[in-house]
Design a protein around this motif. Structure first.
Motif, PDB file in Angstrom:
ATOM      1  N   GLN A   1      -7.456  24.431  20.903  1.00 29.84           N
ATOM      2  CA  GLN A   1      -8.446  25.302  21.524  1.00 29.84           C
ATOM      3  C   GLN A   1      -8.777  26.500  20.635  1.00 29.84           C
ATOM      4  O   GLN A   1      -9.952  26.872  20.501  1.00 29.84           O
ATOM      5  N   GLU A   2      -7.780  27.118  20.029  1.00 30.53           N
ATOM      6  CA  GLU A   2      -8.038  28.265  19.158  1.00 30.53           C
ATOM      7  C   GLU A   2      -8.927  27.881  17.987  1.00 30.53           C
ATOM      8  O   GLU A   2      -9.811  28.641  17.583  1.00 30.53           O
ATOM      9  N   ASP A   3      -8.705  26.691  17.433  1.00 27.31           N
ATOM     10  CA  ASP A   3      -9.529  26.236  16.306  1.00 27.31           C
ATOM     11  C   ASP A   3     -10.964  25.991  16.752  1.00 27.31           C
ATOM     12  O   ASP A   3     -11.916  26.342  16.031  1.00 27.31           O
ATOM     13  N   LEU A   4     -11.130  25.386  17.912  1.00 24.80           N
ATOM     14  CA  LEU A   4     -12.478  25.129  18.424  1.00 24.80           C
ATOM     15  C   LEU A   4     -13.205  26.440  18.697  1.00 24.80           C
ATOM     16  O   LEU A   4     -14.383  26.592  18.333  1.00 24.80           O
ATOM     17  N   GLU A   5     -12.532  27.384  19.329  1.00 20.08           N
ATOM     18  CA  GLU A   5     -13.157  28.672  19.629  1.00 20.08           C
ATOM     19  C   GLU A   5     -13.562  29.400  18.348  1.00 20.08           C
ATOM     20  O   GLU A   5     -14.629  30.022  18.289  1.00 20.08           O
ATOM     21  N   PHE A   6     -12.715  29.312  17.323  1.00 17.71           N
ATOM     22  CA  PHE A   6     -13.068  29.958  16.050  1.00 17.71           C
ATOM     23  C   PHE A   6     -14.271  29.279  15.418  1.00 17.71           C
ATOM     24  O   PHE A   6     -15.197  29.947  14.933  1.00 17.71           O
ATOM     25  N   ASP A   7     -14.292  27.948  15.420  1.00 13.67           N
ATOM     26  CA  ASP A   7     -15.435  27.223  14.851  1.00 13.67           C
ATOM     27  C   ASP A   7     -16.735  27.573  15.575  1.00 13.67           C
ATOM     28  O   ASP A   7     -17.790  27.735  14.946  1.00 13.67           O
ATOM     29  N   LEU A   8     -16.679  27.671  16.888  1.00 14.11           N
ATOM     30  CA  LEU A   8     -17.875  28.007  17.663  1.00 14.11           C
ATOM     31  C   LEU A   8     -18.378  29.412  17.354  1.00 14.11           C
ATOM     32  O   LEU A   8     -19.576  29.696  17.454  1.00 14.11           O
ATOM     33  N   ALA A   9     -17.453  30.319  16.999  1.00  9.20           N
ATOM     34  CA  ALA A   9     -17.824  31.707  16.720  1.00  9.20           C
ATOM     35  C   ALA A   9     -18.335  31.913  15.303  1.00  9.20           C
ATOM     36  O   ALA A   9     -18.989  32.921  15.020  1.00  9.20           O
ATOM     37  N   CYS A  10     -18.060  30.971  14.399  1.00 11.01           N
ATOM     38  CA  CYS A  10     -18.432  31.137  12.993  1.00 11.01           C
ATOM     39  C   CYS A  10     -19.945  31.038  12.791  1.00 11.01           C
ATOM     40  O   CYS A  10     -20.686  30.556  13.654  1.00 11.01           O
ATOM     41  N   ARG A  11     -20.372  31.469  11.619  1.00 11.43           N
ATOM     42  CA  ARG A  11     -21.776  31.345  11.241  1.00 11.43           C
ATOM     43  C   ARG A  11     -22.175  29.874  11.189  1.00 11.43           C
ATOM     44  O   ARG A  11     -21.393  29.021  10.784  1.00 11.43           O
TER      45      ARG A  11
END
Length: 614
Positions: free
Chosen positions: A439-449
């Motif tokens: 989940q943390e990886d997905l949330e970070f990917d969604l927040a990236c440029r």
């Protein structure tokens, strides 16, 4: 002033900033719970209304006043108990320590890291399939901050949603509804559910009040329903203008979006919640809207969002008992009101051809029972589907708001490939994104440029909406009643100012009613439009009088098409000309509409008087 004094004043400024930052984090935590910095920025960038304005203004005043007082006390303490050598050092270090609290609380390091990182999750995972509808009605009952966890009687004292639990057990229910950071508040939860993509910051994020845009090129499934003959309506018990919900709805397929401001006069019983209409009166408005929609000879989508379970304390209707004297009472009451609405819908003739979705928008935060909720072993959002059309059986999945869109489309029996946006249907075996990565990886990917996300922003240059210098002013002396979306400032002198203020209430269509003074004589109308358009994407504009097409344009770039329309008396209905303007795109797989602005409508001959009608 010497360097020592300058450094001391600089340290005191850092101390003041630290105190205000610390108080801000505490205030946000108390009023909104554990939220992300991106959520704060997005909400500040969007329109506010009603209670939110008062809350933010009072919060800013509180932070400044209390911050100033505490800073003054701390500076006095520093001057009294520290030597000149250590005053600046202590103030500076203590200020930085205070600043570190919101930095950690709002995960600011991760936020800025994401802004400097490019992710391909949107490029690799996003799909926007063509959907084939089947004429089945869809009702979405979205409950504010409503959790499936409310059923845990061991922790909460009793099952707080006994009626919805029964509905859940008798119908199609889904477990393991997990919340992403990007969908932890209402507007981005709605966007995730309707588009399969969360709302996020991007360099092309558009100022909503100036451009009336809301990630305009992002494909959302209500647009396809509207294009295939559905009437789509979004109703909120709170202000529809708050966080730009009305703009989102109108830009992405909804023909009508109303909230407390539009419903208050007719439905208010004087017992409103701090956020808007209480459930009792709001559901009266919902029933009336369903009666209207079902009386028309076309399918409909109605999405509703209630507010009685809104944080921090909820609202208890006057006909609901006080049991716990805290937020749990509002949950129990909301459960009862929701089941009354569902039972009413099930008793209506249109129910046989209708699917109902009952879901929470996100987990509850910042209430007077936070310490109790913290004891729950697992928290998940409520999601149940009543009377689905599909014969598919739901699969066991971990899922998020991103997966709501394709799941609903499958439940209603629409034909598509089982994916929409970043979501996967829970009726199919393909793994969801939350199942394929942490989940943390997905949330970070969604927040990236993301360049693909940026491409959906499609900023319209401000000069596109500039008025032509030679626009003629036409005086008229009829009484004018204004369309709801026209601000009163345009109501001066004549029709020129009125139509200049009009931006169509839906992204791909709009309508206006004209009543000529003489209904037995033909007259001319001159239309001039501004049509923002992406280059090389064919756009088609059509104008109908009633059901008869009277004009059509085709173009592929922004310009101002003009046409003269000969209006004959037989086009009028009871003395009123019903004009409807529609726009479609030849990029049929995207169903993207860029919006149309009517900048000029002239009458010829000028002696014909005209009035706009509601």
């Amino acid at each position: 002033m010497d360097i020592k004094k300058l450094s001391r004043w600089f340290a005191y400024i850092i101390l003041f900033i630290g105190v205000c930052a610390f108080i801000s984090a505490v205030w946000v935590q108390y009023n909104f719970g554990n939220i992300e910095w991106e959520q704060i920025l997005l909400n500040l960038a969007q329109p506010m209304d009603g209670v939110a304005v008062g809350l933010v203004v009072s919060g800013c005043l509180l932070i400044f006043v209390v911050g100033s007082l505490l800073s003054a006390i701390l500076i006095f303490f520093v001057n009294q108990f520290f030597s000149a050598k250590w005053k600046a050092h202590f103030a500076f270090v203590f200020g930085l320590l205070l600043i570190s609290y919101p930095v950690c609380k709002w995960h600011l390091i991760n936020f800025f890291r994401a802004q400097l990182t490019t992710s391909l999750v949107y490029e690799q995972e996003h799909v926007a399939p063509v959907i084939q509808t089947n004429g089945r009605n869809l009702i979405m009952i979205i409950l504010e901050s409503y959790e499936k966890s409310f059923q845990n009687k061991d922790v909460l004292g009793q099952n707080l949603s006994p009626f919805l639990t029964q509905i859940q057990n008798e119908n199609t229910s889904f477990k393991h509804f997990r919340q992403l950071k990007q969908s932890s508040w209402t507007i981005t939860s709605l966007m995730s559910s309707f588009c399969g993509v969360p709302l996020k910051l991007a360099n092309t994020f558009v100022n909503l009040e100036t451009y009336r845009k809301f990630v305009p090129d992002l494909p959302c499934w209500p647009e396809q329903l509207a294009a295939q003959g559905y009437e789509a309506v979004l109703m909120k018990a709170a202000a529809i203008q708050f966080t730009g919900t009305d703009n989102f709805a109108r830009q992405h397929g909804f023909h009508k979006a109303v909230g407390s401001r539009e419903l208050m006069d007719k439905y208010s019983d004087g017992e409103n919640s701090s956020w808007g209409l209480n459930d009792t009166t709001f559901y009266k408005a919902v029933k009336d809207e369903l009666k209207r929609l079902s009386s028309q000879n076309k399918p409909f989508l109605l999405a509703t969002v209630q507010a009685d379970t809104h944080q921090p304390e909820g609202h208890l209707s006057k006909d609901c008992p006080v049991i716990y004297n805290d937020y749990r009472d509002a949950v129990l009451c909301s459960d009862r009101k929701a089941i009354e609405l569902i039972k009413w819908i099930q008793a209506q003739p249109f129910y046989q051809n209708t699917t109902i979705v009952v879901m929470g928008d996100h987990l509850v935060t910042s209430t007077d029972i936070d310490t109790i909720l913290a004891q729950l072993p697992e928290r998940e959002i409520f999601f149940t589907i009543i009377n689905p059309k599909t014969e598919k059986k739901p699969q066991e999945h971990q899922f998020t708001n991103l997966d709501i869109a394709p799941t609903i489309l499958d439940a209603v029996g629409f034909e598509f490939n089982g994916r929409f946006g970043l979501g996967r249907s829970l009726y199919r075996s393909e793994k969801t994104l939350i199942e394929t990565r942490m989940q943390e990886d997905l949330e970070f990917d969604l927040a990236c440029r993301s360049e693909k996300y940026r491409s959906w922003g499609n900023i319209v240059p401000p000069d596109v909406f500039n008025n032509p210098e030679n626009l003629e002013t036409i005086a008229f002396n009829e009484v004018v009643s204004f369309l709801k979306d026209i601000h009163i400032k345009y109501a001066v002198n004549g029709i020129r100012e009125v139509v200049l203020g009009q931006i169509w209430t839906n992204e791909n269509w709009g309508e206006i009613k004209l009543r000529p003074a003489e209904t037995d004589k033909p007259f001319d109308l001159v239309f001039k439009l501004v049509v923002p358009s992406r280059p090389n994407v064919q756009k088609n504009i059509q104008i109908f009088a009633g059901n008869k097409k009277i004009a059509k344009w085709m173009f592929s770039s922004t310009h101002q098409p003009e046409t003269h329309l000969k209006i004959s008396p037989d086009l009028l209905e009871n003395g009123v000309l019903h004009l409807r303007l529609e726009m479609t795109s030849d990029d049929s797989s995207r169903f993207v509409y860029d919006g149309i602005r009517l900048i000029e409508m002239l009458l010829k001959p000028l002696e014909n008087k005209i009035a706009l009608e509601n």
